[in-house]
Write a protein that holds these residues in place. Structure first.
Motif, PDB file in Angstrom:
ATOM      1  N   GLN A   1       0.813  -1.211   0.000  1.00 24.43           N
ATOM      2  CA  GLN A   1       0.000   0.000   0.000  1.00 24.43           C
ATOM      3  C   GLN A   1       0.851   1.267   0.000  1.00 24.43           C
ATOM      4  OE1 GLN A   1      -2.988  -0.047   3.075  1.00 24.43           O
ATOM      5  NE2 GLN A   1      -3.333  -2.234   2.846  1.00 24.43           N
ATOM      6  N   TYR A   2       2.063   1.184   0.479  1.00 28.22           N
ATOM      7  CA  TYR A   2       2.913   2.363   0.556  1.00 28.22           C
ATOM      8  C   TYR A   2       4.261   2.043  -0.059  1.00 28.22           C
ATOM      9  CZ  TYR A   2      -0.701   3.450   3.920  1.00 28.22           C
ATOM     10  OH  TYR A   2      -1.918   3.642   4.512  1.00 28.22           O
ATOM     11  N   ALA A   3       4.820   3.014  -0.791  1.00 24.36           N
ATOM     12  CA  ALA A   3       6.105   2.792  -1.459  1.00 24.36           C
ATOM     13  C   ALA A   3       7.157   2.413  -0.428  1.00 24.36           C
ATOM     14  CB  ALA A   3       6.528   4.052  -2.206  1.00 24.36           C
ATOM     15  N   SER A   4       7.874   1.330  -0.689  1.00 27.50           N
ATOM     16  CA  SER A   4       8.845   0.816   0.288  1.00 27.50           C
ATOM     17  C   SER A   4      10.266   0.866  -0.260  1.00 27.50           C
ATOM     18  CB  SER A   4       8.479  -0.623   0.678  1.00 27.50           C
ATOM     19  OG  SER A   4       8.375  -1.445  -0.472  1.00 27.50           O
ATOM     20  N   VAL A   5      10.547   1.864  -1.094  1.00 27.43           N
ATOM     21  CA  VAL A   5      11.893   2.011  -1.629  1.00 27.43           C
ATOM     22  C   VAL A   5      12.819   2.560  -0.548  1.00 27.43           C
ATOM     23  CG1 VAL A   5      11.040   2.390  -3.965  1.00 27.43           C
ATOM     24  CG2 VAL A   5      11.397   4.350  -2.467  1.00 27.43           C
ATOM     25  N   ASP A   6      14.117   2.352  -0.731  1.00 24.15           N
ATOM     26  CA  ASP A   6      15.112   2.911   0.180  1.00 24.15           C
ATOM     27  C   ASP A   6      15.349   4.351  -0.241  1.00 24.15           C
ATOM     28  OD1 ASP A   6      17.470   3.713   1.513  1.00 24.15           O
ATOM     29  OD2 ASP A   6      18.145   1.634   1.669  1.00 24.15           O
ATOM     30  N   GLU A   7      14.904   5.289   0.576  1.00 21.05           N
ATOM     31  CA  GLU A   7      14.951   6.696   0.178  1.00 21.05           C
ATOM     32  C   GLU A   7      16.360   7.269   0.165  1.00 21.05           C
ATOM     33  OE1 GLU A   7      12.108   9.072   2.247  1.00 21.05           O
ATOM     34  OE2 GLU A   7      10.449   8.136   1.149  1.00 21.05           O
ATOM     35  N   ALA A   8      17.315   6.581   0.804  1.00 18.16           N
ATOM     36  CA  ALA A   8      18.694   7.076   0.796  1.00 18.16           C
ATOM     37  C   ALA A   8      19.416   6.698  -0.495  1.00 18.16           C
ATOM     38  CB  ALA A   8      19.462   6.534   1.998  1.00 18.16           C
ATOM     39  N   LEU A   9      18.877   5.722  -1.237  1.00 16.64           N
ATOM     40  CA  LEU A   9      19.487   5.283  -2.491  1.00 16.64           C
ATOM     41  C   LEU A   9      18.866   6.015  -3.668  1.00 16.64           C
ATOM     42  CD1 LEU A   9      19.603   1.404  -1.951  1.00 16.64           C
ATOM     43  CD2 LEU A   9      21.380   3.101  -1.440  1.00 16.64           C
ATOM     44  N   THR A  10      19.597   6.075  -4.765  1.00 11.06           N
ATOM     45  CA  THR A  10      19.050   6.653  -5.984  1.00 11.06           C
ATOM     46  C   THR A  10      18.074   5.667  -6.629  1.00 11.06           C
ATOM     47  OG1 THR A  10      20.746   5.725  -7.440  1.00 11.06           O
ATOM     48  CG2 THR A  10      21.239   7.852  -6.367  1.00 11.06           C
ATOM     49  N   GLY A  11      17.364   6.145  -7.635  1.00  5.44           N
ATOM     50  CA  GLY A  11      16.466   5.251  -8.350  1.00  5.44           C
ATOM     51  C   GLY A  11      17.200   4.069  -8.932  1.00  5.44           C
ATOM     52  N   THR A  12      18.349   4.333  -9.558  1.00 10.25           N
ATOM     53  CA  THR A  12      19.147   3.257 -10.147  1.00 10.25           C
ATOM     54  C   THR A  12      19.623   2.285  -9.079  1.00 10.25           C
ATOM     55  OG1 THR A  12      19.897   4.646 -11.979  1.00 10.25           O
ATOM     56  CG2 THR A  12      21.246   2.729 -11.420  1.00 10.25           C
ATOM     57  N   GLU A  13      20.090   2.813  -7.962  1.00 10.39           N
ATOM     58  CA  GLU A  13      20.621   1.948  -6.905  1.00 10.39           C
ATOM     59  C   GLU A  13      19.537   1.058  -6.305  1.00 10.39           C
ATOM     60  OE1 GLU A  13      24.266   4.874  -5.387  1.00 10.39           O
ATOM     61  OE2 GLU A  13      22.276   5.004  -4.469  1.00 10.39           O
ATOM     62  N   ASN A  14      18.321   1.591  -6.180  1.00  4.28           N
ATOM     63  CA  ASN A  14      17.217   0.774  -5.670  1.00  4.28           C
ATOM     64  C   ASN A  14      16.970  -0.433  -6.565  1.00  4.28           C
ATOM     65  OD1 ASN A  14      15.343   1.579  -3.249  1.00  4.28           O
ATOM     66  ND2 ASN A  14      16.053   3.529  -4.105  1.00  4.28           N
ATOM     67  N   LEU A  15      16.933  -0.198  -7.873  1.00  7.29           N
ATOM     68  CA  LEU A  15      16.647  -1.293  -8.804  1.00  7.29           C
ATOM     69  C   LEU A  15      17.840  -2.242  -8.931  1.00  7.29           C
ATOM     70  CD1 LEU A  15      14.598   0.468 -11.620  1.00  7.29           C
ATOM     71  CD2 LEU A  15      13.852  -0.479  -9.434  1.00  7.29           C
ATOM     72  N   LEU A  16      19.058  -1.713  -8.866  1.00  8.29           N
ATOM     73  CA  LEU A  16      20.252  -2.571  -8.878  1.00  8.29           C
ATOM     74  C   LEU A  16      20.246  -3.512  -7.680  1.00  8.29           C
ATOM     75  CD1 LEU A  16      23.206  -0.216  -9.935  1.00  8.29           C
ATOM     76  CD2 LEU A  16      22.419  -2.276 -11.122  1.00  8.29           C
ATOM     77  N   LEU A  17      19.869  -2.982  -6.523  1.00  9.33           N
ATOM     78  CA  LEU A  17      19.838  -3.795  -5.308  1.00  9.33           C
ATOM     79  C   LEU A  17      18.874  -4.966  -5.476  1.00  9.33           C
ATOM     80  CD1 LEU A  17      20.510  -4.276  -2.305  1.00  9.33           C
ATOM     81  CD2 LEU A  17      18.656  -2.685  -1.735  1.00  9.33           C
ATOM     82  N   ILE A  18      17.683  -4.697  -5.987  1.00  6.44           N
ATOM     83  CA  ILE A  18      16.702  -5.768  -6.189  1.00  6.44           C
ATOM     84  C   ILE A  18      17.240  -6.786  -7.195  1.00  6.44           C
ATOM     85  CG2 ILE A  18      14.373  -6.334  -6.979  1.00  6.44           C
ATOM     86  CD1 ILE A  18      14.440  -4.894  -4.309  1.00  6.44           C
ATOM     87  N   GLY A  19      17.814  -6.285  -8.285  1.00  4.78           N
ATOM     88  CA  GLY A  19      18.352  -7.180  -9.306  1.00  4.78           C
ATOM     89  C   GLY A  19      19.423  -8.104  -8.763  1.00  4.78           C
ATOM     90  N   ARG A  20      20.313  -7.566  -7.991  1.00  4.49           N
ATOM     91  CA  ARG A  20      21.393  -8.381  -7.429  1.00  4.49           C
ATOM     92  C   ARG A  20      20.846  -9.407  -6.427  1.00  4.49           C
ATOM     93  NH1 ARG A  20      25.710  -9.408  -9.573  1.00  4.49           N
ATOM     94  NH2 ARG A  20      27.164  -9.073  -7.841  1.00  4.49           N
ATOM     95  N   LEU A  21      19.823  -8.995  -5.629  1.00  7.71           N
ATOM     96  CA  LEU A  21      19.206  -9.932  -4.692  1.00  7.71           C
ATOM     97  C   LEU A  21      18.516 -11.073  -5.426  1.00  7.71           C
ATOM     98  CD1 LEU A  21      17.644  -7.479  -2.065  1.00  7.71           C
ATOM     99  CD2 LEU A  21      19.567  -9.046  -1.697  1.00  7.71           C
ATOM    100  N   LEU A  22      18.062 -10.805  -6.645  1.00  6.86           N
ATOM    101  CA  LEU A  22      17.403 -11.830  -7.445  1.00  6.86           C
ATOM    102  C   LEU A  22      18.396 -12.701  -8.204  1.00  6.86           C
ATOM    103  CD1 LEU A  22      14.404  -9.757  -8.871  1.00  6.86           C
ATOM    104  CD2 LEU A  22      14.315 -11.564  -7.152  1.00  6.86           C
ATOM    105  N   GLY A  23      19.683 -12.395  -8.062  1.00  7.77           N
ATOM    106  CA  GLY A  23      20.700 -13.235  -8.689  1.00  7.77           C
ATOM    107  C   GLY A  23      21.145 -12.772 -10.062  1.00  7.77           C
ATOM    108  N   LEU A  24      20.742 -11.597 -10.505  1.00  3.92           N
ATOM    109  CA  LEU A  24      21.201 -11.092 -11.797  1.00  3.92           C
ATOM    110  C   LEU A  24      22.663 -10.664 -11.691  1.00  3.92           C
ATOM    111  CD1 LEU A  24      18.202  -8.821 -12.921  1.00  3.92           C
ATOM    112  CD2 LEU A  24      18.608 -11.230 -13.464  1.00  3.92           C
ATOM    113  N   SER A  25      23.381 -10.790 -12.785  1.00  3.80           N
ATOM    114  CA  SER A  25      24.748 -10.269 -12.808  1.00  3.80           C
ATOM    115  C   SER A  25      24.695  -8.748 -12.706  1.00  3.80           C
ATOM    116  CB  SER A  25      25.446 -10.667 -14.116  1.00  3.80           C
ATOM    117  OG  SER A  25      24.861  -9.992 -15.217  1.00  3.80           O
ATOM    118  N   ARG A  26      25.820  -8.135 -12.361  1.00  2.00           N
ATOM    119  CA  ARG A  26      25.832  -6.680 -12.234  1.00  2.00           C
ATOM    120  C   ARG A  26      25.434  -6.017 -13.553  1.00  2.00           C
ATOM    121  NH1 ARG A  26      27.665  -3.358  -8.493  1.00  2.00           N
ATOM    122  NH2 ARG A  26      28.581  -5.103  -7.348  1.00  2.00           N
TER     123      ARG A  26
END
Length: 330
Positions: free
Chosen positions: A84-109
């Protein structure tokens, strides 16, 4: 027809409170399926069970053909989830938020960075990609949150009241995004307390109240359940509201509703409209609006439950804990 989600007899209790009292669902693949109901109806609890965040006390469910209890790890590989509410990390940039999720999912850098660029462009966030999320508007944070749930290319996306707190323009933008996802083949389970949202997006709707599904069908099928049409009357002078209520109720032999200086009443016969017009004329009451229309989803909900679906203000999650949904990686 293939179904992305099936649930039978879901029951979930929190102490003495029964949040789900036997929920049955069948969500066709590649559609938006709406769970419509007020806060406390059981919508979020249903999503949490289907997303493997909660275990049902009774009943069973499958997502993508996998049992949510026995094959939870496989279900999590198929789904995305936005609360219901955006749960992004507000200290990270937009790119860094999505990179973090990608890496947690096992994607290469490299793959995670490419996916981040793709999604930022898709959600019109490329210009803000290197800005901290705390500088984003509410609509931008919501789009980033939705982008994060799509990093893993989910087949099924759970959107739990995704437009809560958004202004009308941001809400419309998000609606367009949801339509685009379905065009790409994603199945969307949307929970909402907004009647217009369900009407705009969902091809099928389940009306939920007090932990039960009390009606299911297309928006048109649900509207037909009220029978007849609805007469809306808005007097030019709000001081005439009480008289208009009395006239409409007597002519229609039904109990009118009043909202935003407009009286609405169910019409089940051809003589009601001319009778109301004559009586308004006899009473010398000028009207700013007089319209006969089909029933809305709001009237459907009122007809089915005896109360309206939309509260005066959102109060958050419908689980007793009040905890916001966590994001489940796709």
């Amino acid at each position: 027809m293939t179904y992305a989600i099936r649930a039978e007899g879901l029951v979930r209790r929190f102490g003495a409170t029964t949040a789900l009292a036997g929920v049955d669902l069948a969500v066709p693949s590649g559609t938006v399926y709406g769970l419509l109901g007020p806060n406390g109806a059981g919508k979020t609890t249903t999503v949490r069970v289907l997303a493997t965040l909660l275990a049902a006390d009774e009943g069973h469910a499958t997502v993508g053909g996998y049992d949510v209890r026995r094959d939870a790890h496989r279900v999590r590989q198929l789904i995305g989830l936005t609360g219901q509410y955006a749960s992004v990390d507000e200290a990270l940039t937009g790119t860094e938020n999505l990179l973090l999720i990608g890496r947690l999912l096992g994607l290469s850098r490299a793959d995670a960075r490419a996916r981040a660029r793709e999604l930022l462009a898709r959600f019109q966030l490329a210009d803000a990609a290197d800005r901290a999320a705390k500088t984003y508007s509410g609509g931008m944070r919501r789009r980033l949150d939705l982008a994060a749930s799509l990093v893993g290319r989910p087949q099924v996306l759970f959107l739990d009241e995704p437009t809560t707190g958004l202004d009308p323009r941001s809400r419309n933008d998000l609606w367009d995004t949801v339509r685009g996802l379905v065009t790409d083949g994603v199945t969307v389970l949307l929970t909402t307390q907004y009647l217009e949202e369900a009407d705009q997006l969902a091809s099928e709707i389940a009306v939920v109240d007090h932990g039960r599904v009390i009606a299911q069908g297309t928006p048109e099928e649900l509207k037909a359940k009220t029978g007849g049409q609805v007469l809306a009357i808005r007097p030019a002078d709000p001081a005439d509201l009480a008289t208009v209520v009395a006239i409409a109720g007597e002519a229609a032999a039904a109990s009118p509703e009043v909202a935003q200086s407009t009286v609405t009443v169910a019409v089940n016969g051809p003589g009601v409209l001319p009778a109301v017009v004559r009586r308004l004329d006899d009473a010398e009451i000028p009207v700013a609006e007089l319209a006969l229309r089909g029933a809305s989803l709001d009237e459907v909900f009122l007809h089915l439950t005896g109360h309206r679906a939309e509260p005066d203000a959102p109060t958050g999650d419908d689980t007793p804990s009040g905890a916001d949904l966590e994001r489940t990686p796709a």
